[in-house]
Enzyme design. Sequence first.
Site, PDB file in Angstrom:
ATOM      1  N   GLU A 194      38.813  32.218  36.530  1.00  0.00           N
ATOM      2  CA  GLU A 194      37.654  31.828  37.336  1.00  0.00           C
ATOM      3  C   GLU A 194      36.582  32.915  37.356  1.00  0.00           C
ATOM      4  O   GLU A 194      35.772  32.982  38.277  1.00  0.00           O
ATOM      5  CB  GLU A 194      38.098  31.446  38.761  1.00  0.00           C
ATOM      6  CG  GLU A 194      38.978  30.196  38.759  1.00  0.00           C
ATOM      7  CD  GLU A 194      39.899  30.074  39.960  1.00  0.00           C
ATOM      8  OE1 GLU A 194      39.919  31.007  40.789  1.00  0.00           O
ATOM      9  OE2 GLU A 194      40.612  29.065  40.068  1.00  0.00           O
TER      10      GLU A 194
ATOM     11  N   ASP B 233      46.735  33.741  42.933  1.00  0.00           N
ATOM     12  CA  ASP B 233      46.228  33.405  44.260  1.00  0.00           C
ATOM     13  C   ASP B 233      47.160  34.011  45.298  1.00  0.00           C
ATOM     14  O   ASP B 233      48.386  33.950  45.153  1.00  0.00           O
ATOM     15  CB  ASP B 233      46.237  31.885  44.475  1.00  0.00           C
ATOM     16  CG  ASP B 233      45.011  31.190  43.924  1.00  0.00           C
ATOM     17  OD1 ASP B 233      44.177  31.866  43.295  1.00  0.00           O
ATOM     18  OD2 ASP B 233      44.907  29.968  44.099  1.00  0.00           O
TER      19      ASP B 233
ATOM     20  N   HIS C 286      42.328  36.065  45.827  1.00  0.00           N
ATOM     21  CA  HIS C 286      43.077  36.510  44.652  1.00  0.00           C
ATOM     22  C   HIS C 286      43.619  37.925  44.846  1.00  0.00           C
ATOM     23  O   HIS C 286      43.083  38.717  45.618  1.00  0.00           O
ATOM     24  CB  HIS C 286      42.187  36.510  43.400  1.00  0.00           C
ATOM     25  CG  HIS C 286      41.774  35.156  42.943  1.00  0.00           C
ATOM     26  ND1 HIS C 286      40.585  34.912  42.281  1.00  0.00           N
ATOM     27  CD2 HIS C 286      42.393  33.949  43.036  1.00  0.00           C
ATOM     28  CE1 HIS C 286      40.484  33.626  41.989  1.00  0.00           C
ATOM     29  NE2 HIS C 286      41.573  33.023  42.441  1.00  0.00           N
TER      30      HIS C 286
END
EC number: 5.3.1.25
Length: 591
Positions: free
Chosen positions: A337, A361, A528
């Site tokens: 991401e 995550d 994260h």
Amino acid sequence: MKKISLPKIGIRPVIDGRRMGVRESLEEQTMNMAKATAALITEKIRHACGAQVECVIADTCIAGMAESAACEEKFSSQNVGVTITVTPCWCYGSETIDMDPMRPKAIWGFNGTERPGAVYLAAALAAHSQKGIPAFSIYGHDVQDADDTSIPADVEEKLLRFARAGLAVASMKGKSYLSVGGVSMGIAGSIVDHNFFESWLGMKVQAVDMTELRRRIDQKIYDEAELEMALAWADKNFCYGEDQNASQYKRNEAQNRAVLKESLLMAMCIRDMMQGNKTLADKGLVEESLGYNAIAAGFQGQRHWTDQYPNGDTAEALLNSSFDWNGVREPFVVATENDSLNGVAMLFGHQLTGTAQIFADVRTYWSPEAVERITGQALSGLAEHGIIHLINSGSAALDGACKQRDSEGKPTMKPHWEISQQEADACLAATEWCPAIHEYFRGGGYSSRFLTEGGVPFTMTRVNIIKGLGPVLQIAEGWSVELPKAMHDQLDARTNSTWPTTWFAPRLTGKGPFTDVYSVMANWGANHGVLTIGHVGADFITLAAMLRIPVCMHNVEEAKIYRPSAWAAHGMDIEGQDYRACQNYGPLYKR
């Protein structure tokens, strides 16, 4: 194109310049200190790429300005990025110190009674502090005899910690972060901050639209023979997991083959964009063959890519791992991401250890009460106070299954130069590739699924940027946890069982953010985090101090914290010192 040389460590033997007996009596001892330091570093430390670290020793001992300048001229021509000054005696403080303001530097003053090495150390550090050029102090706990050439354990620990962190600083300088795409789903870490990379890390940001990846795939700007090799390797090594998609979203065999091919091509093309590929030049694609000199990268993916093309999970997982169809090799650093700040934490961990990093995550805190309510079983052992579920959509390094073994036969993640092909195969065998969930990834893809073995020491980190303050670093040392299978299956299914999982138990201190596991989760600064093998938080703290990034949260023992000596002048509370010193000195490459 000529390959960029790796940074070296410069060793500066400094000496009392008085002739007619003083200097002459110290020459051999002083130079031997330099040689011993160089030998230690060369033996114990490697670059993240696996290459042996080279040390450059000044041609002569340094007694004053002239010899200091000669040393600097030599270092400038040898790509010296870190320096260690050593001495067993009194020398002339500000006349002999390393004055380069951007180069990490340490001084080892020999703890002996015959000559006052400690006095020089104090005088030189005072000069560094007064001039605003922080340096690290190395001084043995116990007095040594003048003819003792051994390096005490406490001195060795500081020399090596300084060298590891200093090389990380020098290795990042001048490199780039490759931002493939832009902001992913509003994630702040993917709002790539050029000033942070330039001012704190000495890096550039190369922004490339995801259409460049599309162009390379569509126009065959890659090594076609390598693609066939990658496909054959995947056919041999990939174990496919369950397809949890509804029947209308399941793909047929030909469609799955196309998804696999594109996923592997994404890995190849992102790699080529990072580091270049001379094979492309052979095809007449000279510009594309150069790459972007990227030491780390991020791929936006969601959602502008993933709504129509295969997601980045396979590409990211393989790039972040220590092996692929070309065998065992150095892992890349590619942030899911395009979370550049998590990518920086990955970069720090890789540079300090040479190992692959687990991007995840920080998904769920499971209290003992909640686990027992859901599963009917109680947490125990390392997990007794609760656990954090670290899980992402399949982009974590496959090394994270921890099927590699240390010298005692325990599960671990090794530096890539220590990994055998059998260990790489074991990590692959422990990984299933599950078709991507359509609701998340309309363009398909494969998510890697593995479960990290329990009892493995890890350090979880994260960089955040705070407006008005700048970057800060978070550190949480702890362990992976192995849950009973039925418990794992039940908890895992509540999130997404097609993704890789690490159950993490941080080490608690009973204070502040480490009062309990809930507090660790509650104080984490973003969605994260990164897992680096081992309890290496002290190395992260030293590196952060070099870059002037304060540490806002850690559970590292105070005795292991190693920062420049000038930090002690910024107050009596050790963490407040860090904030005040970082603010005082500003970013290492301040603009």
